[in-house]
Motif scaffolding. Sequence first.
Motif, PDB file in Angstrom:
ATOM      1  N   UNK A 522       0.827  -1.209   0.000  1.00  7.92           N
ATOM      2  CA  UNK A 522       0.000   0.000   0.000  1.00  7.92           C
ATOM      3  C   UNK A 522       0.858   1.254   0.000  1.00  7.92           C
ATOM      4  N   UNK A 523       1.933   1.242   0.790  1.00  6.02           N
ATOM      5  CA  UNK A 523       2.816   2.404   0.839  1.00  6.02           C
ATOM      6  C   UNK A 523       3.511   2.671  -0.481  1.00  6.02           C
ATOM      7  N   UNK A 524       3.992   1.612  -1.128  1.00  8.33           N
ATOM      8  CA  UNK A 524       4.676   1.782  -2.416  1.00  8.33           C
ATOM      9  C   UNK A 524       3.712   2.288  -3.492  1.00  8.33           C
ATOM     10  N   UNK A 525       2.514   1.737  -3.523  1.00  7.36           N
ATOM     11  CA  UNK A 525       1.537   2.203  -4.503  1.00  7.36           C
ATOM     12  C   UNK A 525       1.159   3.658  -4.261  1.00  7.36           C
ATOM     13  N   UNK A 526       1.062   4.052  -3.002  1.00 12.38           N
ATOM     14  CA  UNK A 526       0.754   5.451  -2.677  1.00 12.38           C
ATOM     15  C   UNK A 526       1.887   6.370  -3.100  1.00 12.38           C
ATOM     16  N   UNK A 527       3.121   5.958  -2.827  1.00 13.41           N
ATOM     17  CA  UNK A 527       4.286   6.729  -3.260  1.00 13.41           C
ATOM     18  C   UNK A 527       4.258   6.946  -4.766  1.00 13.41           C
ATOM     19  N   UNK A 528       4.071   5.858  -5.515  1.00 10.76           N
ATOM     20  CA  UNK A 528       4.124   5.953  -6.971  1.00 10.76           C
ATOM     21  C   UNK A 528       2.987   6.808  -7.516  1.00 10.76           C
ATOM     22  N   UNK A 529       1.798   6.675  -6.899  1.00 11.59           N
ATOM     23  CA  UNK A 529       0.670   7.478  -7.356  1.00 11.59           C
ATOM     24  C   UNK A 529       0.896   8.965  -7.066  1.00 11.59           C
ATOM     25  N   UNK A 530       1.422   9.269  -5.885  1.00  7.80           N
ATOM     26  CA  UNK A 530       1.645  10.667  -5.504  1.00  7.80           C
ATOM     27  C   UNK A 530       2.694  11.330  -6.386  1.00  7.80           C
ATOM     28  N   UNK A 531       3.754  10.576  -6.725  1.00 10.58           N
ATOM     29  CA  UNK A 531       4.881  11.171  -7.442  1.00 10.58           C
ATOM     30  C   UNK A 531       4.875  10.857  -8.938  1.00 10.58           C
ATOM     31  N   UNK A 532       3.821  10.203  -9.447  1.00 10.65           N
ATOM     32  CA  UNK A 532       3.744   9.833 -10.871  1.00 10.65           C
ATOM     33  C   UNK A 532       4.942   8.994 -11.285  1.00 10.65           C
ATOM     34  N   UNK A 533       5.259   8.004 -10.477  1.00 12.85           N
ATOM     35  CA  UNK A 533       6.359   7.082 -10.755  1.00 12.85           C
ATOM     36  C   UNK A 533       5.768   5.752 -11.213  1.00 12.85           C
ATOM     37  N   UNK A 534       6.238   5.244 -12.340  1.00 12.41           N
ATOM     38  CA  UNK A 534       5.768   3.958 -12.834  1.00 12.41           C
ATOM     39  C   UNK A 534       6.289   2.805 -11.999  1.00 12.41           C
ATOM     40  N   UNK A 535       5.628   1.643 -12.109  1.00 14.15           N
ATOM     41  CA  UNK A 535       6.021   0.488 -11.305  1.00 14.15           C
ATOM     42  C   UNK A 535       5.697  -0.822 -12.007  1.00 14.15           C
ATOM     43  N   UNK A 536       6.472  -1.857 -11.638  1.00 11.52           N
ATOM     44  CA  UNK A 536       6.265  -3.222 -12.099  1.00 11.52           C
ATOM     45  C   UNK A 536       6.188  -4.124 -10.867  1.00 11.52           C
ATOM     46  N   UNK A 537       5.045  -4.775 -10.677  1.00 11.89           N
ATOM     47  CA  UNK A 537       4.915  -5.684  -9.547  1.00 11.89           C
ATOM     48  C   UNK A 537       5.615  -7.004  -9.879  1.00 11.89           C
TER      49      UNK A 537
END
Length: 588
Positions: A522-537
């Motif tokens: 949850x924390x990582x997804x929130x970080x990425x959403x707040x900062x517009x950072x892409x992610x790969x699970x």
Amino acid sequence: MKRSLMFCIAALGALSLNAASLMPAKDKISIGGADGSSFKAENGLLMLSRETPGIQVFLRGMVNFKEKVSADFAADDALVIELRSAADTVLRTRWRKTDRTVVDGIEMPVRGSADFQEVVIPLPTVPGKAFQSLLLEFQPDPKNVAIRKITIEKPRRVTLSVVGNVAKVQSELTVRGTTAVPDAEVTVHLRNSRGEVKTRTVRSRNGVYELKWNRPPVNIGLWNSVYASVNGGKEIADTSIQLPLFGYRADDAHTWLRVKGKEIVTSPLAKDGEKRFIPVGVGYCRDVIIPAQDEEVMKFCKARGMNTIRLPFYVRFFNNNESVPLDIDEHIRDFILPVVLAAKRHNLYVILDDHGYFSAKIDEAKAREKQSVDRWSEAGVAKWIECWVKVAEYFKDEPTVLGYELLNEPHDIKPETTREWYTRCLKAIRQVDQRHIILLGNADWSHARAMEKTWGPTASTVDAPHDNVVFIFHDYPEDNHAWQVADYVTAFRDKHNVPVLCTEFGATPWAKSETVCRSFIAGMLTLCAKEDIGWMIWALKRLEDNPRSTYNKVDKVGMDPLRYDSCAYSDLCFPAARIMATPFPKAK
């Protein structure tokens, strides 16, 4: 027409490699089910059935050859299987070479019926190689399949194969083939997705023909098919095996991505012009965590709102196992290219991830801890760079490839050495490919906390004058807390005016409590959403979501009976993907 029988089923279920004698062959082959299935001789048939739930959602059986089978097939050889399926399904054949790498066959539809049917499948083209096993995969799982014959035969009087770049067939389709007689008139048929058929004719000479068809009438974005016939196609043997042919878009220049300041942006040629692009996706650890099923994986990811697939591949040894050396040219053709083409069909990007460590194979159970394995020698580094140049040469004009992630997770190595080796590889790639994004990891397992000490001195200049690099990070529960990761990556990004991307994160319910795992995700997804950072699970395990069934070994909690989730905590990741992932660019 029959040349050699690979094996067949005699009246008592005996297996043979010799068509004439039908002698028992327990010393030559063995069979077995996989992933909860059973594969055995019964009542004169081979019976493949599902007995217990498995992690995968297809039915698999394996035929192992105790004596290797040469791959030097004749052009008119084919694999012929007589089978009966309990339900409609698709059969995929996979041939494992003696070096343990795999070559995929094309997918063939099988209808559910009480009667036996014949399926004719092209054989792989890998001259000079040999096979140790044949894997039969049925998707979706039909529950029961009965097989009464598997042979290598010459079932057709005419053959056809597509040559050249299959993604460019809409511009020019080139086919080659053979005929049973030296001089024959061959009709090449192109059937579009609506069933409409157009034809061209050509004559074979000495039993060989070639036809080039400029601007063939394929339907773009849909499946077509192509086949050849002789003698007016009066008999089944007078028509070649029908091959699937996808109509890729002729001009895909609008799908290129590049770096601009702290962002990845779309092409000015796209319908909406140059806009920020946020990659969101999943690791597809093909044939290591999940068996290859490229088309199904793309459909699954697209349906969940993702726009990118991270494909781990290998440049020297498969899964970093030194007992499985790779031929990089074969690995590109047989392992990487099918994924890129499948992604292209579904408007998804692919990150090509060399899933190595600058070291020998690590102890995965202790990943992110200190490892007592040998670091690469200078010769190993040079070979890694050489292989990457070959990959870049092959894909340099393919915009479906989002970028090249040069190495997964360096460990137990100085930041200065990490930076030096990455930079050498980057510079070598730029000699052949100046267009693709290059993704750079960090010392210390690519943790966010290592970004500044690895790249601080050269972050803004390492790729001059192209300036088309992204700095990546990986983190897991209690490597650092998500709020600490946020401090590291935003400080690095803003200080050097460069983009950052999380190409791997996930949860570890076998090692951390349920609360720790869910809080971290949850924390990582929130970080990425707040900062517009892409992610790969990390990473696909099964093509079905069962988020409440993930069993936590620390807390000893989970649903019963246990079912497998597509990736840990899919109920958190996929809703976030639907919101965050930038839509695939459209043409103007």
